[in-house]
Design an enzyme around this catalytic site. Structure first.
Site: not given
Ligand code: MUC
Ligand code: MG
Length: 392
Positions: A20, A165, A167, A196, A222, A248, A272, A326
């Site tokens: 990931h 989402k 990254k 994000d 994000e 976040d 969270k 999520e």
């Molecule tokens: C985040 O920063 O959102 C949550 C899902 C993901 O893929 O990473 C996290 C942390």
């Molecule tokens: Mg995040």
């Protein structure tokens, strides 16, 4: 009412089904501090705090969480009434500053125990269930456009997710925008796309590339800038575009929520349980969002089904505009620590009923992933951790 009799804590490590990749590194396993609380009545409750990449996402790590719980938080609450949550939070705050993830795990276990002792779902202790289900997002983070698209297509066909989402933040911004544009084009009309950046950009980079992401069709962006960079967040919110800016890492305490609202620095807050310091404090942050006309999103630290179900219970009680959740952590893990997972139906997570968080912890699975299990030496654990997270 019943007093707190005992606690047990342990750290577990569960591999992920694939690497990931985030702006700051790549994880191949998730680590959790698990808390078992027992009340004098015999009721048992479970809590969990997850971190991403050891202490890379924020200041806390599974090891620091376990230490804070064992050394400071347990002595602060031991022997007190389990259901007097506000008193317990104050006692924990007095004995230990910060350490919100650690506090959240203790509070989560106590809410579970109290709810179970009354035979009610935890959401009934938190204001009651307003949502029966919530739209469930998936995160695309393989770092490869073809693999991301293959994964998204599979999730759509399974009717599990239609919010994706992506990254970004590890590559050059031009490369990220190209990857996001390709995915957004391929999924246009079938899915909602969010990104994000995990704090990777400075203000000028964000002001240059956020409009390009908006043009590509991204609905929500994000944490594009550093956690402290409220002015840059406000400058992005002020841009004339339909894409929303979500905080976040910037939004932990109710005071952060007030400051961001006051400075018009977010359209949406990612909530969270861990970073807010528990389920009750998640509701306090959500109350500020509601008062300031800021939306909320049910965020994750990639919890197991235990932490995800606890998060689902508090998210289910929240009013105000929401953008789904999520809580897909369990699907990213090779295995789980509960007997059966929450139901995902027609792209939505069904909030589990049943006592506590509506999931049953499987102690054999906990033992299987326990870091301290017989035969695993400290050296092996350290080596395992090095390969389990690679920072950029
Ligand atoms: C985040 O920063 O959102 C949550 C899902 C993901 O893929 O990473 C996290 C942390
Ligand atoms: Mg995040």
């Amino acid at each position: 009412m019943s007093r707190i009799l005992s606690f047990q804590t342990r750290i577990i490590d569960i591999p992920t089904v694939r690497p990931h990749k985030l702006s700051f590194g790549s994880i191949q396993q998730q680590s959790y501090c698990i808390v078992r609380a027992e009340l004098a009545s015999g009721a048992v409750g479970w809590g969990e705090a997850a971190t991403i990449g050891g202490a890379s996402w924020n200041e806390e790590s599974p090891e620091s969480i376990q230490h804070a719980i064992q050394s400071y938080l347990i002595p602060a609450v031991m022997g007190h009434e389990a259901g007097e949550f506000e008193t317990l939070l104050q006692r924990m705050d007095k004995s230990c500053r910060g350490n919100y993830f650690a506090k959240s795990a203790v509070e989560m276990a106590l809410i579970d125990a109290v709810a179970r002792s009354q035979g009610i779902p935890a959401y009934q202790l938190l204001g009651g269930k307003l949502h029966q289900q919530l739209p469930l997002a998936w995160t695309l983070a393989t770092g490869d456009v073809d693999k991301d698209l293959e994964e998204a297509t599979r999730k759509l066909a399974e009717r599990k997710h239609r919010i994706f989402k992506i990254k970004i933040g590890a590559r050059r911004p031009e490369e990220d925008v190209a990857l996001v544009t390709e995915i957004a084009k391929a999924l246009a009309g079938h899915a909602k796309i969010t990104v994000d950046v995990n704090q990777a950009w400075d203000g000028n980079t964000a002001r240059r590339y956020v409009p390009e992401l908006a043009h590509a069709g991204v609905d929500l962006i994000e944490q594009p800038v550093a956690q402290w960079n409220t002015e840059a967040m406000a400058s992005l919110v002020a841009m004339p575009m339909r894409t929303l800016i979500m905080a976040d890492e910037s939004i932990c305490s109710p005071q952060d929520a007030y400051a961001l609202a006051h400075q018009h620095a977010s359209h949406v807050f990612s909530l969270k349980v861990a970073k807010h310091g528990g389920l009750h404090r998640t509701r306090k942050v959500a109350a500020v969002a509601e008062a300031a006309d800021i939306g909320w999103y049910g965020g994750t630290m990639l919890e197991t089904s235990l932490g995800s179900a606890a998060s689902a219970h508090v998210f289910a009680t929240l009013a105000g505009t929401h953008h789904g959740c999520e809580l897909f952590g369990p699907q990213l893990l090779v295995d789980d620590i509960v007997e059966s997972q929450m139901i995902v139906r027609d792209f939505e997570l069904v909030i589990p009923d049943g006592p506590g968080y509506g999931v049953t912890v499987d102690e054999a699975k906990l033992a299987r992933f326990d870091r301290a299990r017989v035969g695993l030496t400290a050296v092996h654990v350290d080596m395992g951790r090095q390969t389990a997270f690679k920072s950029n």
